[in-house]
Scaffold this motif. Sequence first.
Motif, PDB file in Angstrom:
ATOM      1  N   ARG A   1      -4.040   1.738  -6.869  1.00  0.00           N
ATOM      2  CA  ARG A   1      -3.870   0.872  -6.011  1.00  0.00           C
ATOM      3  C   ARG A   1      -4.716  -0.352  -6.947  1.00  0.00           C
TER       4      ARG A   1
ATOM      5  N   SER B   1       2.029   1.985  -3.180  1.00  0.00           N
ATOM      6  CA  SER B   1       1.488   1.823  -4.478  1.00  0.00           C
ATOM      7  C   SER B   1       0.955   3.615  -4.382  1.00  0.00           C
ATOM      8  N   ASP B   2       0.723   3.619  -2.847  1.00  0.00           N
ATOM      9  CA  ASP B   2       0.495   5.147  -2.768  1.00  0.00           C
ATOM     10  C   ASP B   2       1.499   6.426  -3.076  1.00  0.00           C
TER      11      ASP B   2
ATOM     12  N   GLY C   1       1.090  -1.117  -0.182  1.00  0.00           N
ATOM     13  CA  GLY C   1       0.247   0.199   0.173  1.00  0.00           C
ATOM     14  C   GLY C   1       0.671   1.668   0.359  1.00  0.00           C
ATOM     15  N   ASP C   2       2.384   1.013   0.994  1.00  0.00           N
ATOM     16  CA  ASP C   2       2.534   2.412   0.619  1.00  0.00           C
ATOM     17  C   ASP C   2       3.340   2.447  -0.825  1.00  0.00           C
TER      18      ASP C   2
ATOM     19  N   ARG D   1      -4.913   7.377  -6.843  1.00  0.00           N
ATOM     20  CA  ARG D   1      -4.498   6.231  -5.321  1.00  0.00           C
ATOM     21  C   ARG D   1      -5.231   4.719  -5.634  1.00  0.00           C
TER      22      ARG D   1
ATOM     23  N   ALA E   1       1.545   6.601  -6.682  1.00  0.00           N
ATOM     24  CA  ALA E   1       0.401   7.303  -7.649  1.00  0.00           C
ATOM     25  C   ALA E   1       0.698   8.962  -7.392  1.00  0.00           C
ATOM     26  N   GLY E   2       1.066   9.656  -5.281  1.00  0.00           N
ATOM     27  CA  GLY E   2       1.745  10.960  -5.864  1.00  0.00           C
ATOM     28  C   GLY E   2       2.762  11.311  -6.216  1.00  0.00           C
TER      29      GLY E   2
END
Length: 375
Positions: free
Chosen positions: A336, A321-322, A318-319, A332, A325-326
């Motif tokens: 994800r 992926s975020d 998850g980290d 996001r 995206a950032g």
Amino acid sequence: MGAWIAIGVALLVVGGIGGAISAANQWAARDALDPESAGPSGTRALVEVLRSHGVDIRIERSRTAAAAALADAPATLVLPDSPALSDDAVSELVDAAIDVVMIEPRSRTLGLLLPGSAAAGVATDAAVDPGCEVAEAERSGAVAPGALYTPGPDAVGCYGVDGGSGLLVQDDGDRRIAAVDGPALFTNEHLAENGNAALAANLMGRHPLVIWYVPTAADTDLADTDPSLGQLTPPWVSPVIVLLLVAGVAAGVWRGRRFGPLVAERLPVTVRASETTEGRARLYARANDPLHAADRLRIGTLRRLAALLGLGANAAAGDISDAAAGRLGLDRATVRGILIDDIPRSDVELVALSTRLRDLEDAVHAAVRPERSTR
């Protein structure tokens, strides 16, 4: 070098703090009933009260010196609890005194000097009247006795509470022995309460000389006060330990590795990594399991993205992926879905997911390292 110096300084500071705490504890223990201590648990105020009544107080911190002082002139012996002395040593001191006032009696001392007497709990903080015919107690009035004792057949109990007595007095004509809870009555913080000062002066001031013995651990006459570990353990412990050691050695010899030169083993066949990958892909295709194949693709993509984004090998999916995206300025949830959530249900969807994973990785690579974006 600087780090080692800092560690050494830190160890010295910690050691100094530990030493200060230890010293404070030792002084706190010495202050309890110490006739030269002005602290709350000391008894210096009582000594000054006795001296103001003309009583000579001699403070002795050695059993030998206390016995010598008692032999010089008739005197009252003030005796705190003395666990470091044997019964014979305590009896020797008591036999040399005319009066004895035990100001912190324990069960052993009570049974030795007042046969048949025993501890009987602790009274409430309420003051009680003497309730006995001991003149010193009657003149003192009410006190809050603290610890209670059960009188033996030859002792008189005063300040009775719930079947116990706060003061025991045994007078055999040649010697009077009294037992009272000194910490609750005679310390500096409690001496001014009720009739505590009067009771102390009446019990200890019957003779012009008082020998106040202050016991210390160094003054002991006991031998072998520190038993060895073998003396403290049951006799069967040592054979069992030996048996366990022998069993451990035997198990090591039995199951241990045989040391010797390494033997090279020739493998029957060498398989290229590409063939292994293709073989696994065929197995996934034959099992109709696109999700498993997608997971393998995603794991590889996530590992490479973590390295590109500087997140480390242990970063959560998850980290990663975020962070991707950032970096790309994308939604996001969309990123994800590509890296985690979307589930391919056919080979077509698996191929499409593979393409999106590759495009996402290329985009992150271009954003992070634009000069090396072409592949």
